[in-house]
Each structure stands twice: as C-alpha cells, then as structure tokens.
Design an enzyme around this catalytic site. Structure first.
Site, PDB file in Angstrom:
ATOM      1  N   ASN A   1       0.802  -1.224   0.000  1.00  9.65           N
ATOM      2  CA  ASN A   1       0.000   0.000   0.000  1.00  9.65           C
ATOM      3  C   ASN A   1       0.833   1.271   0.000  1.00  9.65           C
ATOM      4  OD1 ASN A   1       0.999   0.154   2.600  1.00  9.65           O
ATOM      5  ND2 ASN A   1      -0.977  -0.049   3.624  1.00  9.65           N
ATOM      6  N   LYS A   2       2.164   1.148  -0.045  1.00 13.40           N
ATOM      7  CA  LYS A   2       3.009   2.337   0.034  1.00 13.40           C
ATOM      8  C   LYS A   2       3.105   3.038  -1.327  1.00 13.40           C
ATOM      9  CE  LYS A   2       4.064   2.108   4.408  1.00 13.40           C
ATOM     10  NZ  LYS A   2       3.250   0.956   4.824  1.00 13.40           N
ATOM     11  N   ILE A   3       3.744   4.215  -1.316  1.00 10.80           N
ATOM     12  CA  ILE A   3       3.759   5.054  -2.513  1.00 10.80           C
ATOM     13  C   ILE A   3       4.512   4.382  -3.655  1.00 10.80           C
ATOM     14  CG2 ILE A   3       5.811   6.394  -1.916  1.00 10.80           C
ATOM     15  CD1 ILE A   3       4.000   8.880  -2.834  1.00 10.80           C
TER      16      ILE A   3
END
Length: 379
Positions: free
Chosen positions: A193-195
């Site tokens: 879910n990170k950038i």
C-alpha cells in the site's frame, strides 16, 4: 444497500506499469532469482541516491529495518525507546523484540507527529528516574514531515540517537532535504500500500559504511567468514530478494510521478470538500516541507455534525469504497497498556475524529469525485 454499480475503490492499491517487467525479465533470463543479485544492488543504489544517504540495505520489511536499526543502536533488555503514540504498531513492536520497552509520546496538532514539548518532558523525567533511553524513533505520519529541527535538537541535547521511521514518507522533503536522510539511521517500507512497492519489503539507510555492512551480516543469518556454515551470533533472514528488488527498481523510475499524483489527489479532495463545514482535510503543509500525501486524511468537526468516522466509513463501504480509521494510538492499545505515556490527548482526539480516504496514485479525478459525492450524501 451496497452498490455494485462501480468497481471497488481501494485505499492505496499498488500502482504498477511496464517498467517493473524490464527488471523482472532480465533477472529471469539471467537466472538471478537467488536472494541477492544485480537488481538488489541497483535498488539499494537507487534509494541511496534518491535520499542522499551514503548506504542502503534492502530488507524484507520496514519492520525488519526498525529491528536491525535498534540493534545497531545498542537497544537491549531493560532499555527504553521513545516512540510516538500515533503510529502503526510496527514502529513499536521491534522494541519489544529486543526486550526493551517503548515510552509513548503524544502528537502535536499541526503535523500530527511527535510533539517536541512532550518529548522534552519525557526525556527529562526518564533521565530523572535513572532510565536507560537508548533511542528515539521519529515517524512522518501519512507522509507529513515531523518537526525535525526541534526533535533532532532535543535528542542531541539529551544524547539520544534518532532512528527515522520514514516508512510512509518516501518522496517527502523537509527544508529541501529528502526524508529518509535524517537521524543516525532511517527506515523505508515498500509494502503493497506504500507510494512505491516491492509487494513486501523495506530498507535501512545510513551514512556509516560499518553499519551498512553490519546490517547485511545480521540480515543474512549472521554467517561468519568461513567455507562452511559457521555462526557466532544471532542472525536473521531479512534480505529482500533480487526479484522483488527488480519491481522496486521499476517503481523508483516513477517515484516523482507517483508523488505528484498523490499531491494532486489531495489538492482535489481539499477543493471539493472545502464547502463541507463538517470536515477538514489535513494536516496542512508548512512552507518549508513537501508531503508526499501518501494518504489523504480528513477530520470531522463535532460542532458541525453528529456523524462519526465509523458512520462515514460504513457509508463509503456501502458505495464499494474502502476507507480506514486513523491509527489508533499505541498508548490505547491493550498490548501496551502498561507502557509509560506522555500526553495522549491530541492523538486520541485525532483518532476519534479522523478517516483515511482512497488515495492511490492510479485514481482518476472521477474516482475522487465519487468519494466526495458519497461523503456529501452522509454529511
């Protein structure tokens, strides 16, 4: 009634393109599917160059990076580590792995990050009580830089080394300096879910060559220099694989585009939700920072609505839209019920009023308007 009219909007799904395939294909063609290889070396170099750090070690998770970072700082049984209360549990769990105890410190209202005044209070009292505070972890929540100048100055005054948890903040800047480059050690996360993502992964960054070498040693089962498998101390299976690092290399080619899009999404939410007095899009950005806006967050204003964040979350869910409460403060978690805490009212209030909205960089403006429309329906 839940609507099936639209595809589900997720909070922050992975955003992959064709770049990643180039590195994966090359690894498979060269038979470099072992844990280490050219992609791993290249990914570490990409991250070190982007953050301005001297060295980077790619690991299996951000949690593993925090664990090894605390080990390097000498944290052990009976020690204490200062931790913001308003963060994900992975920030504090490694403290317990090492037999130490977290000491939780409240947020300040502007950035939602570690409060310098409460930090000074905590360090002063722990020192008076004769406690061994071995480290301070500073977090940049939702990609918003903490008040680093004040926090680092206080830590230096008390002689406490800083581990920077930038798991949510790759691409953010503080006074033109990339996050991930502050403190003795810095941590990144590449969870799904990170950038940017490697599906699962993390990194530990430092300017000390000896610490980088020590990290690689510990992360590969602490194998001694011998032709046979010999081990003189405890090690861990924490290295990132060459294949996953290939995904990371492709993602790093797009990091600035991803940050730009997340910031655009935040700005559009802010524009469209401004007429709604019942909520506030935040936190606001100071003049000397750039937040990557990993997640767009809102706060409800109780004086303007009786709705709760859970009311909004459930309404969005009925519209096939994923949302998530803000982090529940760690000093309120049953796991840490006995841990010392300084303050706690600010982050408890933020938790009681806040919600994270879908913010993935693949979202369209129409997707953002769909979320806004759903919020208007219930407010």
């Amino acid at each position: 009634m839940r609507s099936d009219e639209h595809d589900r909007l997720y909070l922050s799904p992975p955003h992959l393109g064709r770049h990643e395939l180039n590195y994966l294909h090359k690894a498979i063609e060269d038979n470099w599917v072992a844990p280490v290889g050219p992609n791993l070396d290249g990914f570490e170099q990409d991250l070190a160059q982007y953050t301005g750090r001297g060295h980077c070690v790619a690991l299996s998770s951000g949690t593993a990076a925090i664990h090894l970072g605390l080990l390097l700082l000498g944290v052990g049984p009976g020690d204490e580590v200062i931790v913001p209360s308003f963060t994900f549990v992975a920030t504090a769990n490694p403290v317990r792995y090492l037999g130490a105890e977290p000491v939780f410190v409240d947020s300040e209202a502007d950035t939602w990050n570690l409060c310098p005044e409460r930090l000074r209070e905590a360090l002063t009292e722990r020192q008076r009580l004769g406690k061994s505070v071995k480290a301070l972890i500073v977090v940049h929540l939702y990609g918003m830089p903490a008040r680093l100048a004040e926090v680092l100055a206080i830590a230096a005054e008390f002689g406490v080394p800083v581990l920077e948890d930038a798991a949510e903040a790759l691409g953010s800047r503080y006074r033109q300096q990339p996050l991930g480059s502050f403190g003795a050690l810095s941590v990144l996360s590449f969870n799904g879910n990170k950038i940017i993502t490697t599906s699962g992964g993390g990194a530990l960054l430092t300017d000390e060559a000896a610490w980088a070498a020590r990290t690689r040693f510990l992360a590969t089962q602490a194998r001694d220099a011998a032709p046979h498998y010999q081990h003189s101390e405890q090690g861990y299976n924490y290295r990132l694989s060459n294949l996953l690092a290939g995904i990371g290399r492709g993602q790093m080619e797009l990091i600035e585009d991803r940050v730009k899009r997340r910031r655009e999404i935040y700005a559009l939410y802010q524009e469209l939700l401004r007429p709604l007095e019942a909520l506030h899009v935040g936190p606001a950005e100071a003049d000397d920072v750039r937040a990557n806006r990993w997640l767009t967050t809102i706060l409800l204003r109780p004086e303007h609505t009786s709705r709760t964040p859970e009311d909004l979350r459930q309404h969005l869910e009925r519209r096939n839209i994923e949302a998530r409460p803000l982090w529940k403060p760690l000093h309120l978690q049953p796991l840490f019920a006995a841990a010392p805490a300084y303050g706690g009212q600010v982050c408890a209030d933020l938790f009681s009023r806040g919600l994270c909205l879908p913010s993935g960089s693949a979202m369209t403006d129409a997707d953002v308007r769909r979320v806004v429309q759903a919020l208007r329906e219930t407010l």
